[in-house]
Design an enzyme around this catalytic site. Structure first.
Site, PDB file in Angstrom:
ATOM      1  CD  GLN A   1      -3.284  -1.286   1.834  1.00 47.55           C
ATOM      2  OE1 GLN A   1      -2.822  -1.740   3.440  1.00 47.55           O
ATOM      3  NE2 GLN A   1      -3.834  -0.417   2.063  1.00 47.55           N
TER       4      GLN A   1
ATOM      5  CB  CYS B   1      -9.537  -0.934   1.634  1.00 47.26           C
ATOM      6  SG  CYS B   1      -7.563  -1.510   1.228  1.00 47.26           S
ATOM      7  CG  LEU B   2      -5.933   3.507   5.568  1.00 44.68           C
ATOM      8  CD1 LEU B   2      -4.827   3.131   6.140  1.00 44.68           C
ATOM      9  CD2 LEU B   2      -6.852   4.485   5.856  1.00 44.68           C
TER      10      LEU B   2
ATOM     11  CG  HIS C   1      -8.183  -5.785   4.852  1.00 43.26           C
ATOM     12  ND1 HIS C   1      -9.496  -5.235   4.344  1.00 43.26           N
ATOM     13  CD2 HIS C   1      -7.431  -4.379   4.388  1.00 43.26           C
ATOM     14  CE1 HIS C   1      -8.965  -4.135   4.028  1.00 43.26           C
ATOM     15  NE2 HIS C   1      -7.875  -4.312   3.791  1.00 43.26           N
ATOM     16  CD  GLU C   2      -3.863  -4.496   6.457  1.00 46.17           C
ATOM     17  OE1 GLU C   2      -3.229  -4.433   5.895  1.00 46.17           O
ATOM     18  OE2 GLU C   2      -5.175  -4.438   7.272  1.00 46.17           O
TER      19      GLU C   2
HETATM   20 NI    NI Z   1      -6.738  -2.471   2.795  1.00 46.95          NI
END
Ligand code: NI
Length: 188
Positions: free
Chosen positions: A52, A102-103, A144-145
């Site tokens: 990310q 989610c960022l 998720h990660e």
């Molecule tokens: Ni995320």
């Protein structure tokens, strides 16, 4: 330490399978992990994966805030945890739906099925071996990660795309909100 730019859905790095951290990249963690922490904090998130911030390596950070923990076994509040080369195995087939953000997909929330109980392994930021059973939010944030490391974003896991929307609209709409929890899930 520095706040890095968080890349968004559409960037090919988020669709790529990240490389395991090995002897050629481990020294990079000294700078990478603190930057991930600072970036996650600045964005108000509770989890972040190295891809990310544009680095396609198998490293994640996450925490289980008190407000999110159910306090069931494996879902107690947990301070910030780094996990290097994480591996997940579901403990059984049971899944549950939960709202995620989610960022890298700012403003949206979606309802995502995840395994309720998992075991995960990896190394922490100091190279200590971690092996842990997790449930509830703890299990969800780790799944998720780790998905980020495999190039998977949460909408790809969704079963019903009508359960994807902008959180502002969900919370202010005159019709009954599809989200019952006003703070469904902090972005990760
Ligand atoms: Ni995320």
């Amino acid at each position: 330490m520095a706040v890095r730019n968080i890349i968004k859905m559409g960037n090919p790095v988020l669709a790529a399978c990240a490389a395991p951290i090995d002897s050629s990249t481990i020294s990079e963690l000294v700078g990478l992990l603190p930057d991930m922490v600072e970036t996650m904090r600045a964005a108000g998130g509770v989890g972040l994966a190295a891809p990310q911030i544009g680095r396609s390596l198998r490293a994640i950070i996450f925490e289980v805030p008190e407000a999110r923990a159910t306090n069931a076994p494996g879902d107690e509040p947990r301070d910030l945890q780094a996990l290097i080369n994480p591996e997940i195995e579901p403990l059984d087939e049971a899944t549950e739906l939960g709202w995620e953000g989610c960022l890298s997909i700012p403003g949206l929330r979606g309802e995502v099925p995840r395994f309720m109980r998992i075991r995960y392994r990896g190394l922490d930021g100091e190279g200590n071996r971690i092996e842990r059973e997790a449930s509830g939010f703890h299990a969800r944030v780790v799944q998720h990660e780790v998905d980020h490391l495999d190039g998977i974003l949460y909408p790809e896991r969704m079963l019903d795309m009508r359960r994807l929307g902008f959180v502002d609209e969900m919370l202010t709409s005159a019709i009954p909100a599809p989200i019952d929890d006003p703070e469904p899930t902090d972005d990760t």
